[in-house]
Write a protein that holds these residues in place. Structure first.
Motif, PDB file in Angstrom:
ATOM      1  N   GLN A   1       0.841  -1.197   0.000  1.00  0.00           N
ATOM      2  CA  GLN A   1       0.000   0.000   0.000  1.00  0.00           C
ATOM      3  C   GLN A   1       0.879   1.251   0.000  1.00  0.00           C
ATOM      4  O   GLN A   1       1.764   1.382   0.835  1.00  0.00           O
ATOM      5  N   SER A   2       0.606   2.160  -0.907  1.00  0.00           N
ATOM      6  CA  SER A   2       1.362   3.403  -0.944  1.00  0.00           C
ATOM      7  C   SER A   2       0.646   4.443  -0.077  1.00  0.00           C
ATOM      8  O   SER A   2      -0.524   4.262   0.276  1.00  0.00           O
ATOM      9  N   PRO A   3       1.331   5.552   0.269  1.00  0.00           N
ATOM     10  CA  PRO A   3       0.652   6.608   1.054  1.00  0.00           C
ATOM     11  C   PRO A   3      -0.601   7.130   0.348  1.00  0.00           C
ATOM     12  O   PRO A   3      -1.571   7.498   0.998  1.00  0.00           O
ATOM     13  N   LEU A   4      -0.565   7.141  -0.990  1.00  0.00           N
ATOM     14  CA  LEU A   4      -1.746   7.589  -1.742  1.00  0.00           C
ATOM     15  C   LEU A   4      -2.928   6.653  -1.527  1.00  0.00           C
ATOM     16  O   LEU A   4      -4.077   7.094  -1.466  1.00  0.00           O
ATOM     17  N   ASP A   5      -2.628   5.334  -1.421  1.00  0.00           N
ATOM     18  CA  ASP A   5      -3.705   4.365  -1.148  1.00  0.00           C
ATOM     19  C   ASP A   5      -4.366   4.665   0.185  1.00  0.00           C
ATOM     20  O   ASP A   5      -5.582   4.655   0.313  1.00  0.00           O
ATOM     21  N   TRP A   6      -3.527   4.938   1.183  1.00  0.00           N
ATOM     22  CA  TRP A   6      -4.070   5.242   2.520  1.00  0.00           C
ATOM     23  C   TRP A   6      -4.887   6.521   2.505  1.00  0.00           C
ATOM     24  O   TRP A   6      -5.903   6.626   3.191  1.00  0.00           O
ATOM     25  N   LEU A   7      -4.426   7.482   1.698  1.00  0.00           N
ATOM     26  CA  LEU A   7      -5.180   8.742   1.577  1.00  0.00           C
ATOM     27  C   LEU A   7      -6.548   8.472   0.952  1.00  0.00           C
ATOM     28  O   LEU A   7      -7.569   9.042   1.369  1.00  0.00           O
ATOM     29  N   PHE A   8      -6.552   7.561  -0.024  1.00  0.00           N
ATOM     30  CA  PHE A   8      -7.816   7.192  -0.672  1.00  0.00           C
ATOM     31  C   PHE A   8      -8.767   6.544   0.345  1.00  0.00           C
ATOM     32  O   PHE A   8      -9.943   6.906   0.435  1.00  0.00           O
ATOM     33  N   TYR A   9      -8.238   5.595   1.117  1.00  0.00           N
ATOM     34  CA  TYR A   9      -9.083   4.926   2.125  1.00  0.00           C
ATOM     35  C   TYR A   9      -9.585   5.930   3.165  1.00  0.00           C
ATOM     36  O   TYR A   9     -10.737   5.849   3.615  1.00  0.00           O
TER      37      TYR A   9
ATOM     38  N   THR B   1     -10.152   9.080   2.655  1.00  0.00           N
ATOM     39  CA  THR B   1     -11.202   9.889   2.016  1.00  0.00           C
ATOM     40  C   THR B   1     -12.533   9.142   2.034  1.00  0.00           C
ATOM     41  O   THR B   1     -13.576   9.725   2.360  1.00  0.00           O
ATOM     42  N   VAL B   2     -12.484   7.855   1.683  1.00  0.00           N
ATOM     43  CA  VAL B   2     -13.710   7.042   1.660  1.00  0.00           C
ATOM     44  C   VAL B   2     -14.308   6.943   3.072  1.00  0.00           C
ATOM     45  O   VAL B   2     -15.517   7.121   3.264  1.00  0.00           O
ATOM     46  N   ALA B   3     -13.433   6.709   4.070  1.00  0.00           N
ATOM     47  CA  ALA B   3     -13.912   6.582   5.457  1.00  0.00           C
ATOM     48  C   ALA B   3     -14.528   7.891   5.939  1.00  0.00           C
ATOM     49  O   ALA B   3     -15.593   7.896   6.573  1.00  0.00           O
TER      50      ALA B   3
ATOM     51  N   GLY C   1     -18.421   8.506   7.068  1.00  0.00           N
ATOM     52  CA  GLY C   1     -18.771   9.070   8.369  1.00  0.00           C
ATOM     53  C   GLY C   1     -19.605  10.335   8.230  1.00  0.00           C
ATOM     54  O   GLY C   1     -20.594  10.531   8.943  1.00  0.00           O
ATOM     55  N   LEU C   2     -19.217  11.182   7.277  1.00  0.00           N
ATOM     56  CA  LEU C   2     -19.952  12.431   7.069  1.00  0.00           C
ATOM     57  C   LEU C   2     -21.370  12.171   6.542  1.00  0.00           C
ATOM     58  O   LEU C   2     -22.305  12.886   6.890  1.00  0.00           O
ATOM     59  N   PHE C   3     -21.501  11.135   5.721  1.00  0.00           N
ATOM     60  CA  PHE C   3     -22.848  10.783   5.227  1.00  0.00           C
ATOM     61  C   PHE C   3     -23.753  10.371   6.390  1.00  0.00           C
ATOM     62  O   PHE C   3     -24.917  10.768   6.453  1.00  0.00           O
ATOM     63  N   ALA C   4     -23.182   9.575   7.306  1.00  0.00           N
ATOM     64  CA  ALA C   4     -23.972   9.135   8.470  1.00  0.00           C
ATOM     65  C   ALA C   4     -24.395  10.343   9.303  1.00  0.00           C
ATOM     66  O   ALA C   4     -25.544  10.446   9.736  1.00  0.00           O
ATOM     67  N   TRP C   5     -23.457  11.263   9.501  1.00  0.00           N
ATOM     68  CA  TRP C   5     -23.751  12.475  10.289  1.00  0.00           C
ATOM     69  C   TRP C   5     -24.797  13.338   9.561  1.00  0.00           C
ATOM     70  O   TRP C   5     -25.732  13.867  10.186  1.00  0.00           O
ATOM     71  N   THR C   6     -24.630  13.451   8.234  1.00  0.00           N
ATOM     72  CA  THR C   6     -25.576  14.245   7.440  1.00  0.00           C
ATOM     73  C   THR C   6     -26.990  13.691   7.578  1.00  0.00           C
ATOM     74  O   THR C   6     -27.953  14.450   7.781  1.00  0.00           O
ATOM     75  N   ILE C   7     -27.115  12.366   7.455  1.00  0.00           N
ATOM     76  CA  ILE C   7     -28.444  11.742   7.541  1.00  0.00           C
ATOM     77  C   ILE C   7     -29.070  12.019   8.916  1.00  0.00           C
ATOM     78  O   ILE C   7     -30.250  12.337   9.032  1.00  0.00           O
TER      79      ILE C   7
ATOM     80  N   THR D   1     -18.814  16.041  -1.757  1.00  0.00           N
ATOM     81  CA  THR D   1     -17.549  16.428  -2.399  1.00  0.00           C
ATOM     82  C   THR D   1     -16.497  15.335  -2.200  1.00  0.00           C
ATOM     83  O   THR D   1     -15.836  14.917  -3.160  1.00  0.00           O
ATOM     84  N   LEU D   2     -16.366  14.864  -0.951  1.00  0.00           N
ATOM     85  CA  LEU D   2     -15.385  13.808  -0.672  1.00  0.00           C
ATOM     86  C   LEU D   2     -15.732  12.527  -1.424  1.00  0.00           C
ATOM     87  O   LEU D   2     -14.853  11.837  -1.951  1.00  0.00           O
ATOM     88  N   PHE D   3     -17.024  12.215  -1.464  1.00  0.00           N
ATOM     89  CA  PHE D   3     -17.466  11.011  -2.164  1.00  0.00           C
ATOM     90  C   PHE D   3     -17.168  11.115  -3.669  1.00  0.00           C
ATOM     91  O   PHE D   3     -16.684  10.156  -4.286  1.00  0.00           O
ATOM     92  N   ALA D   4     -17.423  12.292  -4.233  1.00  0.00           N
ATOM     93  CA  ALA D   4     -17.150  12.505  -5.662  1.00  0.00           C
ATOM     94  C   ALA D   4     -15.659  12.378  -5.949  1.00  0.00           C
ATOM     95  O   ALA D   4     -15.255  11.770  -6.946  1.00  0.00           O
ATOM     96  N   ILE D   5     -14.843  12.932  -5.049  1.00  0.00           N
ATOM     97  CA  ILE D   5     -13.381  12.830  -5.217  1.00  0.00           C
ATOM     98  C   ILE D   5     -12.964  11.357  -5.181  1.00  0.00           C
ATOM     99  O   ILE D   5     -12.167  10.897  -6.010  1.00  0.00           O
ATOM    100  N   ALA D   6     -13.513  10.610  -4.208  1.00  0.00           N
ATOM    101  CA  ALA D   6     -13.155   9.184  -4.070  1.00  0.00           C
ATOM    102  C   ALA D   6     -13.566   8.388  -5.309  1.00  0.00           C
ATOM    103  O   ALA D   6     -12.788   7.568  -5.823  1.00  0.00           O
TER     104      ALA D   6
END
Lengths: 86, 242
Positions: free
Chosen positions: B7-15, B17-19, B23-29, B204-209
């Motif tokens: 796993q590269s640092p970019l992979d971790w950044l991707f994960y 972002t998804v996480a 979390g933000l979707f749950a809070w939004t709902i 926004t985060l979801f679209a980026i992911a």
């Protein structure tokens, strides 16, 4: 004047008979209120999540297809490597 | 293959972002359904707004991405730029489909009809159809240099409609509400503001992911295609062996 038909009011007014209750439903003429707002909202959220889920599944399948092709390519490379004299 | 699964640092950044998006979707709902009040005239159906508007924004993000990738590809063709344009086109269609289904469901209650040929609705539909055409071209029009350049031109053309969608309400009036304006907007409750802000961030985060994942898949497909062609040339492929 709006008539109070709640049970509390009925207790205070013992003179009322069963015929005083409403016996028919009247439609609002010309109104656009034919759908429940709650149902529409639930439908909208269901559609949103379904579209996103379907897209993610398609993306996952695309990735899986690439992995299968990579496996095929690796297998072909391995076969040639085994045939090759050391 | 050694190091292939590292796993590269970019992979971790991707994960991450998804996480974070999850979390933000749950809070939004939670905020949308348990904290934000019901709107006075429209009732509960107004809550569609909290996902409809950020979806429209994500459609713009995808379309802009398609434009940037397409323009960059026409200047200097590279697989990465082509992948960026293709991913952007898909994003525009996915979020455009959400906008064009959630909007009419709101309109059924607010306007009494699912669809009307309002300027914003019409231009939004036109924009989504342009990106559908773009994806159809990419899927069935071949993958040669000429086809890619033609698709890039269509990707640029599609972006020309974006300002028209945005300013159509001001220019031609219409029925579509303009709750979010430069003068502060029409949300008068703090929980409504919070719900919309969270939703915008989550989307926004979801679209980026999604964009990130799609570009990676497209780049992998492009590399694999080249490797398969090389394999056939070298006689390594199954088809060559058969």
């Amino acid at each position: 004047m709006i008539q109070d038909t709640s049970s509390g009011a009925a207790t205070q007014n013992p003179q009322r008979t069963p015929d005083d209750r409403s016996t028919s439903f009247q439609a609002v003429e010309g109104g656009g209120e034919t759908r429940s707002g709650t149902a529409l909202m639930v439908e909208a959220y269901a559609v949103i999540w379904t579209i996103l889920l379907v897209y993610l599944v398609l993306l996952w399948r695309k990735q899986a297809s690439i992995n299968r092709r990579i496996d095929g390519l690796e297998a072909a490379i391995d076969r040639v490597a085994k045939k090759k004299p050391q | 293959m050694p190091g292939r699964d590292r796993q590269s640092p970019l992979d971790w950044l991707f994960y991450a972002t998804v996480a974070l998006a999850t979390g933000l979707f749950a809070w939004t709902i939670n905020v949308v359904f348990l904290q934000a009040p019901v709107e006075k005239t429209m009732g509960i159906v107004q809550k569609i707004f909290y996902f409809h508007v950020p979806s429209a924004y994500c459609m713009y993000v995808g379309a802009t991405d398609c434009f940037v990738g397409s323009a960059a590809y026409l200047i200097r063709p590279t697989p990465a730029r082509d992948a960026l344009a293709r991913a952007g086109g898909e994003l525009a269609v996915v979020f455009g489909a959400i906008v064009l289904t959630s909007g009419p469901l709101w309109a059924a209650k607010a306007w009494g009809v699912y669809w009307t040929w309002d300027p914003r609705l019409t231009t939004s539909l036109l924009s989504v159809l342009i990106y559908v055409a773009y994806l159809v071209l990419r899927a069935f029009g071949g993958d040669g240099e000429g086809e890619r350049k033609f698709a890039a031109a269509l990707g640029i053309l599609g972006a020309a409609n974006l300002p028209i969608i945005h300013y159509s309400v001001q220019k031609w009036s219409g029925q579509h509400p303009t709750v979010i304006t430069s003068k502060g907007g029409g949300l008068h409750h703090p929980a409504m503001h919070l719900a919309l802000g969270l939703s915008f961030t989550a989307f926004t985060l979801f679209a980026i992911a999604i964009l990130w994942a799609r570009v990676r898949v497209e780049l992998a497909r492009s590399r694999l295609l080249r490797a398969e062609e090389d394999a056939v040339d070298l006689g390594l492929d199954d088809r060559a062996e058969a």
